[in-house]
Design an enzyme around this catalytic site. Structure first.
Site, PDB file in Angstrom:
ATOM      1  N   ASP A   1       1.966   1.060  -5.280  1.00 38.94           N
ATOM      2  CA  ASP A   1       2.137   0.866  -3.840  1.00 38.94           C
ATOM      3  C   ASP A   1       2.864  -0.449  -3.614  1.00 38.94           C
ATOM      4  OD1 ASP A   1       0.151   3.077  -2.820  1.00 38.94           O
ATOM      5  OD2 ASP A   1      -0.991   1.917  -4.292  1.00 38.94           O
TER       6      ASP A   1
ATOM      7  N   GLU B   1       5.398   4.191  -4.278  1.00 38.66           N
ATOM      8  CA  GLU B   1       5.085   4.479  -2.877  1.00 38.66           C
ATOM      9  C   GLU B   1       5.414   3.271  -1.993  1.00 38.66           C
ATOM     10  OE1 GLU B   1       1.409   5.439   0.195  1.00 38.66           O
ATOM     11  OE2 GLU B   1       1.110   5.796  -1.954  1.00 38.66           O
TER      12      GLU B   1
ATOM     13  N   HIS C   1      -2.680   7.103 -11.255  1.00 41.67           N
ATOM     14  CA  HIS C   1      -2.746   6.620  -9.884  1.00 41.67           C
ATOM     15  C   HIS C   1      -3.049   5.129  -9.837  1.00 41.67           C
ATOM     16  CE1 HIS C   1      -4.998   6.584  -5.833  1.00 41.67           C
ATOM     17  NE2 HIS C   1      -3.724   6.803  -5.548  1.00 41.67           N
TER      18      HIS C   1
ATOM     19  N   HIS D   1      -2.258  -1.885  -2.736  1.00 39.42           N
ATOM     20  CA  HIS D   1      -2.478  -0.693  -1.920  1.00 39.42           C
ATOM     21  C   HIS D   1      -2.828  -1.016  -0.477  1.00 39.42           C
ATOM     22  CE1 HIS D   1      -4.966   2.539  -0.152  1.00 39.42           C
ATOM     23  NE2 HIS D   1      -4.077   3.328  -0.712  1.00 39.42           N
TER      24      HIS D   1
END
Length: 291
Positions: A69, A150, A40, A82
């Site tokens: 991200d 993402e 992550h 992020h």
């Protein structure tokens, strides 16, 4: 069966899906496989999140998959971070004290490149930078890793889906080798993921969230994964998702987040998830080694 064919019966799947899945054959074998471990924001428990250092730390651990991200700067460059503000993970407040609230979209790529994105995590990472998406995918490629990308806050960045796909294409990430096992594009926005699917149907996509079971067939028309938080997932929900077929004529997959301890990783694996997204990929991998 195809998602459209099960719309009338999907509401019954949550309680009964475990019974409906076949006891043998390819599907049962696939569900029983050890879940993938996805780092992550890189190995973010051990290096500053979303930096190249976190990608490299995951690689040194032997972790194939990394998650990141993507957002966009004032001058239209894609960067890997992020938060929609630079404040938490950089020294923007010190370097640009008059520019609160330090939103990513209010700074140029050159300005962001000046910022220290590592010192907040620890002095050994002082000088780490916010990478551009181009820099990031090149490092992932260099490390022979796979990417769960993402699109963050797409409502702030009109057209970011097309721009992201263009960059991925320019970097060679939309060829058959990458599309068939090395790239997933995900978002909390169903509209954003639908756009990605419409623009480039070959891309594997994931929706971040836990849609009601009755709505899952609609999602299965444009997404290949349903990726819920661990707190919202159950064995029945995972089975309901996996009972559906997505846009690439494969069953839907489930990557759950964010799992950082061994006991929770084992419970998630017991639910039948296909992937576990974690800040501590070494811990989760160790827990699942005998699965």
């Amino acid at each position: 069966m195809h998602a459209r064919a099960v719309a009338a019966t999907t509401t019954a799947l949550l309680g009964a899906a475990a019974l409906l899945l076949p006891a043998s054959g390819a599907l049962a074998h696939e569900v029983a496989e050890r879940p993938r471990v996805i780092a992550h924001r890189g190995a973010s428990a051990y290096a500053p999140e979303n930096t190249l250092a976190a990608v490299d730390r995951a690689e040194r651990m032997g972790i194939d998959w990394v998650e990141n991200d993507v957002q966009r700067t004032e001058d239209g460059q894609l960067v890997v971070i992020h938060d929609d503000s630079l404040r938490r993970t950089t020294d923007a407040e010190e370097v640009f004290p008059e520019r609160a609230p330090w939103k990513v979209r209010d700074f140029t790529a050159a300005e962001i490149a000046r910022l220290d994105a590592g010192s907040w995590f620890g002095p050994v990472y002082a000088g780490a930078r916010v990478p551009t998406l181009e820099q990031y995918v090149r490092r992932v490629e260099h490390n022979h890793q796979k990417l769960l990308l993402e699109i963050k806050n797409p409502e702030l960045y009109p057209g970011i889906e097309r721009q992201t796909l263009k960059l991925l294409g320019n970097e060679g990430w939309l060829d058959r080798r990458h599309l068939t096992g090395r790239l997933v594009v995900q978002s909390f926005s169903a509209d954003s993921i639908r756009t990605v699917h419409d623009l480039k149907p070959g891309v594997t996509t994931g929706f971040l969230g836990t849609p009601p079971v009755a709505e899952l067939p609609g999602y299965a028309t444009f997404t290949d994964q349903i990726n819920p938080s661990y707190a919202s997932v159950s064995r029945g929900y995972v089975a309901a998702v996996q009972a559906l077929t997505g846009p690439h004529d494969r069953r839907l997959h489930v990557f759950t987040w964010t799992v950082d301890d061994a006991s929770t990783a084992l419970r998630a694996a017991g639910y039948g998830v296909d992937g576990v997204i974690t800040n501590r990929p070494d811990v989760v991998r160790g827990a699942l080694r005998g699965w």
